[in-house]
Scaffold this motif. Structure first.
Motif, short mmCIF file in Angstrom:
data_model
loop_
_atom_site.label_atom_id
_atom_site.label_comp_id
_atom_site.label_asym_id
_atom_site.label_seq_id
_atom_site.Cartn_x
_atom_site.Cartn_y
_atom_site.Cartn_z
N VAL A 358 0.85 -1.18 0.00
CA VAL A 358 0.00 0.00 0.00
C VAL A 358 0.90 1.24 0.00
O VAL A 358 1.76 1.38 0.87
CB VAL A 358 -0.92 0.02 1.24
CG1 VAL A 358 -1.74 1.30 1.29
CG2 VAL A 358 -1.84 -1.20 1.22
N VAL A 359 0.72 2.09 -0.98
CA VAL A 359 1.52 3.31 -1.07
C VAL A 359 0.90 4.39 -0.19
O VAL A 359 -0.20 4.88 -0.46
CB VAL A 359 1.63 3.80 -2.53
CG1 VAL A 359 2.39 5.13 -2.59
CG2 VAL A 359 2.33 2.75 -3.39
N LEU A 360 1.61 4.72 0.87
CA LEU A 360 1.21 5.77 1.81
C LEU A 360 2.31 6.82 1.86
O LEU A 360 3.49 6.50 1.66
CB LEU A 360 1.01 5.19 3.22
CG LEU A 360 -0.04 4.07 3.36
CD1 LEU A 360 0.11 3.38 4.71
CD2 LEU A 360 -1.44 4.64 3.20
N ALA A 361 1.95 8.04 2.15
CA ALA A 361 2.93 9.13 2.16
C ALA A 361 3.72 9.18 3.46
O ALA A 361 3.81 10.21 4.14
CB ALA A 361 2.22 10.46 1.92
N VAL A 362 4.33 8.04 3.79
CA VAL A 362 5.19 7.93 4.97
C VAL A 362 6.41 7.10 4.60
O VAL A 362 6.34 6.20 3.77
CB VAL A 362 4.46 7.29 6.17
CG1 VAL A 362 3.40 8.22 6.74
CG2 VAL A 362 3.82 5.96 5.77
N GLY A 389 14.95 -10.79 -11.16
CA GLY A 389 13.76 -11.62 -11.36
C GLY A 389 12.50 -11.04 -10.78
O GLY A 389 11.41 -11.58 -10.99
N SER A 390 12.59 -9.92 -10.05
CA SER A 390 11.39 -9.32 -9.45
C SER A 390 10.62 -8.54 -10.51
O SER A 390 11.20 -7.88 -11.37
CB SER A 390 11.77 -8.37 -8.31
OG SER A 390 12.39 -9.07 -7.26
N GLU A 391 9.30 -8.61 -10.42
CA GLU A 391 8.42 -7.89 -11.34
C GLU A 391 7.40 -7.09 -10.55
O GLU A 391 6.69 -7.63 -9.71
CB GLU A 391 7.69 -8.88 -12.27
CG GLU A 391 8.62 -9.65 -13.20
CD GLU A 391 7.86 -10.55 -14.15
OE1 GLU A 391 6.61 -10.46 -14.18
OE2 GLU A 391 8.50 -11.37 -14.85
N LEU A 392 7.36 -5.80 -10.82
CA LEU A 392 6.47 -4.89 -10.10
C LEU A 392 5.37 -4.39 -11.03
O LEU A 392 5.63 -4.02 -12.18
CB LEU A 392 7.26 -3.70 -9.56
CG LEU A 392 6.48 -2.68 -8.71
CD1 LEU A 392 6.09 -3.31 -7.38
CD2 LEU A 392 7.32 -1.43 -8.49
N SER A 393 4.14 -4.39 -10.54
CA SER A 393 3.01 -3.86 -11.31
C SER A 393 2.12 -3.06 -10.37
O SER A 393 2.25 -3.14 -9.15
CB SER A 393 2.22 -4.99 -11.97
OG SER A 393 1.71 -5.90 -11.00
N VAL A 394 1.21 -2.28 -10.96
CA VAL A 394 0.28 -1.50 -10.16
C VAL A 394 -1.11 -2.07 -10.34
O VAL A 394 -1.49 -2.50 -11.44
CB VAL A 394 0.31 -0.01 -10.55
CG1 VAL A 394 -0.19 0.21 -11.97
CG2 VAL A 394 -0.48 0.84 -9.55
N VAL A 395 -1.86 -2.14 -9.26
CA VAL A 395 -3.24 -2.63 -9.30
C VAL A 395 -4.12 -1.42 -9.59
O VAL A 395 -4.48 -0.66 -8.68
CB VAL A 395 -3.63 -3.31 -7.98
CG1 VAL A 395 -5.04 -3.89 -8.07
CG2 VAL A 395 -2.63 -4.39 -7.61
N ALA A 396 -4.45 -1.25 -10.86
CA ALA A 396 -5.15 -0.03 -11.27
C ALA A 396 -6.47 0.16 -10.56
O ALA A 396 -6.87 1.29 -10.23
CB ALA A 396 -5.37 -0.06 -12.79
N CYS A 422 0.53 -1.72 -5.09
CA CYS A 422 1.49 -2.33 -6.01
C CYS A 422 1.62 -3.82 -5.72
O CYS A 422 1.57 -4.25 -4.56
CB CYS A 422 2.86 -1.68 -5.87
SG CYS A 422 2.91 0.03 -6.44
N LEU A 423 1.81 -4.60 -6.76
CA LEU A 423 1.98 -6.05 -6.65
C LEU A 423 3.39 -6.40 -7.10
O LEU A 423 3.85 -5.92 -8.14
CB LEU A 423 0.96 -6.78 -7.52
CG LEU A 423 1.06 -8.31 -7.55
CD1 LEU A 423 0.74 -8.90 -6.18
CD2 LEU A 423 0.13 -8.89 -8.61
N GLU A 437 11.12 -2.79 1.05
CA GLU A 437 11.86 -1.81 1.84
C GLU A 437 12.54 -0.79 0.93
O GLU A 437 12.53 0.42 1.20
CB GLU A 437 12.89 -2.53 2.71
CG GLU A 437 12.27 -3.35 3.83
CD GLU A 437 13.28 -4.17 4.62
OE1 GLU A 437 13.01 -4.47 5.79
OE2 GLU A 437 14.34 -4.50 4.05
N THR A 438 13.13 -1.29 -0.16
CA THR A 438 13.76 -0.40 -1.15
C THR A 438 12.73 0.54 -1.75
O THR A 438 12.97 1.75 -1.91
CB THR A 438 14.42 -1.23 -2.26
OG1 THR A 438 15.45 -2.06 -1.70
CG2 THR A 438 15.03 -0.32 -3.33
N LEU A 439 11.56 0.00 -2.08
CA LEU A 439 10.51 0.79 -2.70
C LEU A 439 10.01 1.88 -1.76
O LEU A 439 9.84 3.05 -2.17
CB LEU A 439 9.37 -0.14 -3.10
CG LEU A 439 8.19 0.46 -3.87
CD1 LEU A 439 8.67 1.11 -5.16
CD2 LEU A 439 7.15 -0.63 -4.19
#
Length: 457
Positions: A358-362, A389-396, A422-423, A437-439
């Motif tokens: 979950v993208v939160l402003a913290v 090998g990691s794949e990142l996508s957004v749950v629109a 994000c998934l 953590e990086t994200l």
């Protein structure tokens, strides 16, 4: 072909995911109690035999509405994946004589009834008191040890949570929680069947959790969830999901499947989850049980829901363990044989790992971003380094459109102030955790700054 009625409301797995799996098993009729997400509208038109949105007048008796619509389409099963519609659908299934969560569904929805039931069964949980007025809260604060957590009894997504550290904070916490519940109702995040549910609260002791006694590496949160199902009254655990630490007060930041626990630890957690579900007396439904982990093997029940985990929990389970929980539950409700796992699946049986953030402003320490930002997934995908090998996508369906200003995080509003979901798919759960953590650390750096005119809109 069998016919099913899906009752859609806010929350739960992405609607597009649910529709594709359900439509592969039966003819789907959709009853929409919340607006369809724009990203799922095409899927609804393509995959559903009918889509009906009731009027406000029809919603006044939700159970009768569901029963009437089920009879009109000849539904052989009725189900929902929304926390806010669980009780109404369960009562409708009882009236129709169809498989469902059963008359005990409210025990897995109303946190006051849930905790009272567990108390009667002697199960470990924080000390608590139900509260309906500010006076009740002041009285509870006399008897419970600080710090306390005030929760709305019918909420979800950590909405209206307030930490109370002293008696001086009681009145302000009560006012703020009531305000947030009213605001959430306007957004569609509110109980749909029980009248004046926004007035019901529970306050409980905040127990001290620790992840160090349970996980071999740092970075994990001090609680897990047991994903499962109740089939013909028998609890069937499927797997465990781990968490990153919550953002104060207790807003979830990320769920990761599988949870990297030892076999002994997993077995003990599943045993407590079984006791919690059995005590509630559910009959036919998905389950999602959250358990707080303490020192020296101690555990406390947080809550059990009579539905599958929300956000991306169900898609994560399918990706990692190959189980289509939506399709399996539909088959079960239709009376078809289903092979549920004999035991909760373990990390050793997983094929890779998956997580949702979950993208939160913290930031990673829970501190608010210094500047307002604009959500832009393309910038995130291009500039955040992830594991091989990691794949990142957004749950629109669960995210703001690119170009939207990221909301300021409001601790009382919880997930209501999220910007995106994000998934991440990776080779293993450790990689998911480190990538997240990086994200989290990178987001305030890579997202574009919001212009003053954008913030003031």
């Amino acid at each position: 072909m069998s016919k099913v009625l899906l009752v859609h409301a806010k929350g739960g797995p992405p609607l597009g995911h649910v529709l594709s799996r359900a439509a592969a098993r039966a003819e789907v009729h959709l009853l929409t109690l919340s607006a369809l997400p724009p990203t799922a509208a095409d899927a609804a038109r393509t995959l559903c035999a009918s889509v009906v949105t009731p009027t406000d007048a029809q919603r006044s008796d939700l159970v009768s509405l569901i029963v009437s619509r089920a009879k009109a389409v000849g539904a052989d099963a009725v189900f929902t994946f929304s926390e806010y519609a669980v009780v109404a659908v369960a009562e409708a299934c009882e009236a129709l004589g169809l498989a469902g969560a059963g008359s005990a569904a409210a025990l897995a929805r109303d946190k006051r009834l849930m905790r009272r039931t567990w108390q009667e069964h002697g199960l470990p949980q924080p000390e608590f008191r139900p509260v309906a007025t500010e006076a009740d809260l002041h009285e509870a604060a006399v008897h419970l040890p600080f710090p306390l957590l005030l929760k709305a009894a019918w909420s979800a997504g950590s909405t209206a949570h307030q930490i109370i550290r002293s008696r001086r904070e009681v009145s302000a916490a009560w006012r703020r929680s009531r305000e947030v519940m009213a605001e959430s109702a306007l957004l569609g995040y509110a109980e749909l069947h029980v009248a004046e549910a926004e007035a019901d609260f529970v306050v409980e002791q905040i127990v001290t959790g620790t992840a160090a006694d349970w996980f071999d590496e740092s970075g994990w949160g001090d609680y897990v969830s047991v994903e499962g199902v109740v089939a013909d009254g028998v609890f069937r655990p499927v797997c465990l999901s781990g968490r990153m630490p919550t953002v104060e007060p207790f807003t979830e930041r990320a769920g990761i499947t599988p949870a990297l626990l030892s076999q002994d630890a997993q077995d003990r957690i599943v045993a407590l989850a079984r006791e919690s579900v059995d005590a509630l007396g559910l009959r036919d439904c998905g389950t999602h049980t959250e358990i707080k982990l303490g020192a020296d093997g101690s555990m406390w029940l947080i809550e059990t829901a009579a539905r599958f985990g929300g956000a991306m929990t169900v898609p994560q389970v399918e990706e990692v363990f190959g189980l289509d929980l939506i399709g399996m539950l539909v088959d079960h409700l239709l009376g078809r044989p289903v092979e549920w796992p004999e035991h909760a699946l373990t990390p050793a049986q997983a094929h890779g790992a998956a997580g949702s953030l979950v993208v939160l402003a913290v930031d990673g320490k829970g501190e608010a971003w210094q500047d307002r930002k604009v959500w832009d997934f393309s910038a995130v995908a291009a500039d955040v380094p992830l594991g091989r090998g990691s794949e990142l996508s957004v749950v629109a369906e669960s995210s703001l459109a690119d170009g939207s200003v990221v909301p300021v995080y409001d601790p009382a509003a919880g997930a209501n102030t999220m910007a995106a979901l994000c998934l991440l798919s990776a080779t293993d759960a450790r990689t998911v955790l480190r990538d997240f953590e990086t994200l989290v650390d990178a987001l305030p750096r890579v997202l574009p700054a919001a212009q003053p005119e954008e913030v003031s809109r």
